[in-house]
Design a protein around this motif. Structure first.
Motif, PDB file in Angstrom:
ATOM      1  N   LEU A   1       0.598  -1.506   0.208  1.00  0.00           N
ATOM      2  CA  LEU A   1       0.074  -0.099   0.345  1.00  0.00           C
ATOM      3  C   LEU A   1       0.517   1.132  -0.248  1.00  0.00           C
ATOM      4  CD1 LEU A   1      -2.803  -1.262   2.665  1.00  0.00           C
ATOM      5  CD2 LEU A   1      -2.779  -1.594   0.265  1.00  0.00           C
ATOM      6  N   THR A   2       0.185   2.334  -0.733  1.00  0.00           N
ATOM      7  CA  THR A   2       0.642   3.935  -1.176  1.00  0.00           C
ATOM      8  C   THR A   2      -0.080   4.813  -0.970  1.00  0.00           C
ATOM      9  OG1 THR A   2       2.827   4.916  -2.118  1.00  0.00           O
ATOM     10  CG2 THR A   2       0.714   3.101  -3.436  1.00  0.00           C
ATOM     11  N   THR A   3       0.772   5.969  -0.442  1.00  0.00           N
ATOM     12  CA  THR A   3      -0.325   7.167  -0.389  1.00  0.00           C
ATOM     13  C   THR A   3       0.183   7.881  -1.544  1.00  0.00           C
ATOM     14  OG1 THR A   3       1.864   8.210   1.127  1.00  0.00           O
ATOM     15  CG2 THR A   3      -0.509   7.571   1.930  1.00  0.00           C
ATOM     16  N   ARG A   4       0.777   7.088  -2.391  1.00  0.00           N
ATOM     17  CA  ARG A   4       1.182   7.578  -3.866  1.00  0.00           C
ATOM     18  C   ARG A   4      -0.253   8.446  -5.007  1.00  0.00           C
ATOM     19  NH1 ARG A   4       3.755   4.280  -6.183  1.00  0.00           N
ATOM     20  NH2 ARG A   4       2.749   3.272  -7.517  1.00  0.00           N
ATOM     21  N   GLY A   5      -0.305   9.562  -5.159  1.00  0.00           N
ATOM     22  CA  GLY A   5      -1.677   9.743  -5.512  1.00  0.00           C
ATOM     23  C   GLY A   5      -2.619  10.301  -5.416  1.00  0.00           C
ATOM     24  N   ARG A   6      -1.871  10.444  -3.303  1.00  0.00           N
ATOM     25  CA  ARG A   6      -3.183  10.857  -2.565  1.00  0.00           C
ATOM     26  C   ARG A   6      -2.735  11.648  -1.748  1.00  0.00           C
ATOM     27  NH1 ARG A   6      -5.171   8.330  -5.593  1.00  0.00           N
ATOM     28  NH2 ARG A   6      -7.090   6.388  -5.161  1.00  0.00           N
ATOM     29  N   TYR A   7      -1.692  11.490  -0.882  1.00  0.00           N
ATOM     30  CA  TYR A   7      -0.959  12.908   0.244  1.00  0.00           C
ATOM     31  C   TYR A   7       0.409  12.117   0.193  1.00  0.00           C
ATOM     32  CZ  TYR A   7      -5.111  13.663   1.537  1.00  0.00           C
ATOM     33  OH  TYR A   7      -6.948  13.951   2.264  1.00  0.00           O
TER      34      TYR A   7
ATOM     35  N   GLY B   1       8.975  16.559   9.475  1.00  0.00           N
ATOM     36  CA  GLY B   1       7.885  16.325  10.277  1.00  0.00           C
ATOM     37  C   GLY B   1       8.569  14.497  10.682  1.00  0.00           C
ATOM     38  N   THR B   2       7.237  14.269  11.614  1.00  0.00           N
ATOM     39  CA  THR B   2       7.330  12.634  11.621  1.00  0.00           C
ATOM     40  C   THR B   2       6.108  11.826  10.885  1.00  0.00           C
ATOM     41  OG1 THR B   2       8.505  13.510  13.737  1.00  0.00           O
ATOM     42  CG2 THR B   2       7.899  11.654  13.627  1.00  0.00           C
ATOM     43  N   VAL B   3       7.086  11.039  10.537  1.00  0.00           N
ATOM     44  CA  VAL B   3       5.464   9.705  10.611  1.00  0.00           C
ATOM     45  C   VAL B   3       5.947   8.756  11.062  1.00  0.00           C
ATOM     46  CG1 VAL B   3       5.207   8.512   8.080  1.00  0.00           C
ATOM     47  CG2 VAL B   3       5.431  10.637   7.738  1.00  0.00           C
ATOM     48  N   ALA B   4       5.129   8.111  12.158  1.00  0.00           N
ATOM     49  CA  ALA B   4       5.051   7.216  12.539  1.00  0.00           C
ATOM     50  C   ALA B   4       4.051   6.206  12.425  1.00  0.00           C
ATOM     51  CB  ALA B   4       4.927   8.145  14.265  1.00  0.00           C
TER      52      ALA B   4
ATOM     53  N   ALA C   1       7.686  -4.046   6.427  1.00  0.00           N
ATOM     54  CA  ALA C   1       8.448  -2.918   5.959  1.00  0.00           C
ATOM     55  C   ALA C   1       7.505  -1.629   6.474  1.00  0.00           C
ATOM     56  CB  ALA C   1       9.880  -2.959   4.506  1.00  0.00           C
ATOM     57  N   PHE C   2       8.061  -0.459   6.901  1.00  0.00           N
ATOM     58  CA  PHE C   2       7.179   0.715   6.920  1.00  0.00           C
ATOM     59  C   PHE C   2       7.888   1.860   6.299  1.00  0.00           C
ATOM     60  CE2 PHE C   2       6.177   4.225   9.880  1.00  0.00           C
ATOM     61  CZ  PHE C   2       5.109   4.527   9.489  1.00  0.00           C
ATOM     62  N   TRP C   3       8.517   2.371   4.662  1.00  0.00           N
ATOM     63  CA  TRP C   3       8.912   3.319   4.490  1.00  0.00           C
ATOM     64  C   TRP C   3       8.613   3.929   3.795  1.00  0.00           C
ATOM     65  CZ3 TRP C   3      10.412   1.739  -1.313  1.00  0.00           C
ATOM     66  CH2 TRP C   3       9.322   0.450  -1.246  1.00  0.00           C
ATOM     67  N   LEU C   4       9.312   5.165   2.931  1.00  0.00           N
ATOM     68  CA  LEU C   4       9.223   6.423   2.019  1.00  0.00           C
ATOM     69  C   LEU C   4       9.495   6.480   1.247  1.00  0.00           C
ATOM     70  CD1 LEU C   4       8.954   9.380   4.995  1.00  0.00           C
ATOM     71  CD2 LEU C   4       7.037   7.784   4.942  1.00  0.00           C
ATOM     72  N   LEU C   5       9.218   7.154  -0.400  1.00  0.00           N
ATOM     73  CA  LEU C   5       9.698   7.192  -1.585  1.00  0.00           C
ATOM     74  C   LEU C   5       9.041   8.860  -1.946  1.00  0.00           C
ATOM     75  CD1 LEU C   5       8.424   3.685  -3.414  1.00  0.00           C
ATOM     76  CD2 LEU C   5      11.556   4.860  -2.851  1.00  0.00           C
ATOM     77  N   GLY C   6      10.368   9.007  -2.646  1.00  0.00           N
ATOM     78  CA  GLY C   6       9.678  10.697  -3.104  1.00  0.00           C
ATOM     79  C   GLY C   6       8.719  10.455  -4.056  1.00  0.00           C
ATOM     80  N   ALA C   7       7.849  11.656  -3.581  1.00  0.00           N
ATOM     81  CA  ALA C   7       6.846  12.023  -4.474  1.00  0.00           C
ATOM     82  C   ALA C   7       6.623  11.950  -5.711  1.00  0.00           C
ATOM     83  CB  ALA C   7       5.883  12.762  -3.931  1.00  0.00           C
ATOM     84  N   ASP C   8       7.952  12.188  -5.764  1.00  0.00           N
ATOM     85  CA  ASP C   8       8.430  12.911  -7.940  1.00  0.00           C
ATOM     86  C   ASP C   8       8.956  11.460  -8.361  1.00  0.00           C
ATOM     87  OD1 ASP C   8      10.228  12.703  -6.606  1.00  0.00           O
ATOM     88  OD2 ASP C   8      11.399  14.403  -6.675  1.00  0.00           O
ATOM     89  N   LEU C   9       8.100  10.316  -7.395  1.00  0.00           N
ATOM     90  CA  LEU C   9       9.093   8.993  -8.348  1.00  0.00           C
ATOM     91  C   LEU C   9       8.043   8.807  -9.452  1.00  0.00           C
ATOM     92  CD1 LEU C   9      10.625   5.888  -7.930  1.00  0.00           C
ATOM     93  CD2 LEU C   9       7.801   5.782  -7.384  1.00  0.00           C
TER      94      LEU C   9
ATOM     95  N   ASN D   1       6.241   9.935  -0.229  1.00  0.00           N
ATOM     96  CA  ASN D   1       5.130   9.011   0.420  1.00  0.00           C
ATOM     97  C   ASN D   1       5.029   8.003   1.256  1.00  0.00           C
ATOM     98  OD1 ASN D   1       4.729   9.453  -3.170  1.00  0.00           O
ATOM     99  ND2 ASN D   1       3.373  10.652  -1.750  1.00  0.00           N
ATOM    100  N   VAL D   2       4.331   7.384   1.781  1.00  0.00           N
ATOM    101  CA  VAL D   2       4.586   6.556   2.751  1.00  0.00           C
ATOM    102  C   VAL D   2       3.938   5.046   1.975  1.00  0.00           C
ATOM    103  CG1 VAL D   2       3.504   5.021   4.730  1.00  0.00           C
ATOM    104  CG2 VAL D   2       3.878   7.608   5.124  1.00  0.00           C
ATOM    105  N   LEU D   3       4.308   3.834   2.134  1.00  0.00           N
ATOM    106  CA  LEU D   3       4.839   2.372   2.006  1.00  0.00           C
ATOM    107  C   LEU D   3       4.505   1.228   2.625  1.00  0.00           C
ATOM    108  CD1 LEU D   3       6.853   3.920  -0.077  1.00  0.00           C
ATOM    109  CD2 LEU D   3       5.674   1.896  -1.505  1.00  0.00           C
TER     110      LEU D   3
END
Length: 267
Positions: free
Chosen positions: A91-97, A102-105, A119-127, A222-224
Motif C-alpha cells: 500500500l502507498t499514499t502515492r497519488g493521495r498524500y 516532521g514525523t511519520v510514525a 516494511a514501513f518506508w517512504l519514497l519521493g512523491a516525484d517517483l 509518500n508512505v508505503l
C-alpha cells in the motif's frame, strides 16, 4: 483517515529531533467494518510480481484477501501461499498524500518467519517523474526472518545517476513479532532520525553519505506499507514458515515540524 487541514487532533509527547510538544495533523486509525478495503482516498495499491528488484516471490494484489480492515481498528496486510504462488499487498499514499518536514510514525505488529520481510518506508512523491533512485527511499522499519534485528536505510542517486545506499541495523530488544511497536522517522532539512518505541536507533546526515552521493530527501514523500516474501534478502521461504503471514497496522500518523514548515499535501 482524518484530514483536518492542519487542525490539531491530539497532543503527543516529545519527538526525536523535534519540539517537546507536537501536534498530530493526520491520523489513519483504520476504523471500519471487518473485511473492507483500506480507505481508497488515502491508499492505493502497487500490484504485480517480477521480483521487485530483489528477486521476491510475492505477487502484490489489490484484493481484500491481502489487505483489509479487521473491524478492530487495524489494517491487515496478509501474505498467502496459493499452490505455487504467494500473494501479498503493498500500500502507498502515492497519488493521495505526501509529507514533508516532521514525523511519520506507525504502530505495527510484524510477522516473523524465514523468508518474511515486512516494511514501513517512504519514497519521493516525484517517483513518477524522476524515477528511481532519484526519488530517494527512506526505510523506517524492516525486519527479516526471525525479526531479531532492526534495519533502517537510505537509498539515493550519485551525481552520475547510479544507486547508493547507507544502512543501519542492530539487535532488537525482546521479540519484534510478539506485540505492537511504534516506528517513526523525523525529517528536517539535512537530518533524518529514526526511532523505535521512542528510542532513537538511526541518525542520517549528508556528511554520512558515500563519496559522490546526492542527498535527495528534503522534499515531499509518500508512505508505503508492505509484506514481501523471499528474494535475495531475506532469502528463501522455509517449509516451516506459517501462511497466511499477517502484518497488523494499528495507526499511521503525521506530526509536522512547525519550525521548518512541515506540511502534508494532496498529490
Amino acid at each position: 483517515m482524518v484530514i483536518p487541514t492542519l487542525l490539531a487532533l491530539a497532543a503527543v509527547g516529545s519527538v526525536p529531533g523535534g519540539s517537546a510538544q507536537a501536534t498530530v495533523v493526520a491520523s489513519e486509525d483504520f476504523t471500519g467494518p471487518a473485511g473492507v478495503a483500506p480507505d481508497p482516498s488515502v491508499w492505493t495499491h502497487d500490484v504485480g510480481g517480477g521480483g521487485w528488484g530483489n528477486g521476491e516471490r510475492q505477487v502484490y494484489t489489490s484484493s481484500t484477501r491481502n489487505a483489509r480492515l479487521d473491524g478492530r481498528g487495524h489494517l491487515v496486510i496478509e501474505a498467502h501461499r496459493e499452490g505455487g504462488r504467494i500473494t501479498s499487498a503493498r500500500l502507498t499514499t502515492r497519488g493521495r498524500y505526501a509529507f514533508r518536514w516532521g514525523t511519520v510514525a506507525a504502530r505495527i505488529k510484524v510477522p516473523i518467519g524465514t523468508g518474511l520481510h515486512p516494511a514501513f518506508w517512504l519514497l519521493g512523491a516525484d517517483l513518477g517523474t524522476v524515477g528511481y533512485p532519484e526519488s530517494g527511499e527512506i526505510d523506517i522499519m524492516e525486519f527479516v526472518n526471525a525479526g531479531t534485528s532492526w534495519h533502517t536505510a537510505l537509498h539515493g542517486p550519485t551525481h552520475g545517476g547510479t544507486h547508493w545506499q547507507v544502512t543501519r541495523s542492530g539487535p532488537f530488544w525482546g521479540l519484534a513479532g510478539a506485540r505492537f511497536h511504534t516506528y517513526a522517522v523525523h525529517r528536517v532539512p539535512g537530518l533524518i532520525v529514526m526511532s523505535i518505541d521512542d528510542r532513537v536507533v538511526s541518525t542520517y546526515t549528508p556528511a554520512m553519505l558515500p563519496p559522490n552521493a546526492r542527498w535527495v530527501f528534503d522534499k515531499p514523500m509518500n508512505v508505503l506499507l508492505n509484506l514481501a516474501v523471499g528474494g535475495r534478502w531475506p532469502g528463501p521461504v522455509a517449509p516451516s514458515t506459517t501462511f497466511p503471514a499477517r502484518m497488523l497496522v494499528d495507526w499511521v500518523r503525521f506530526i509536522p515540524d512547525t519550525e521548518t514548515g512541515g506540511s502534508m499535501s494532496a498529490t
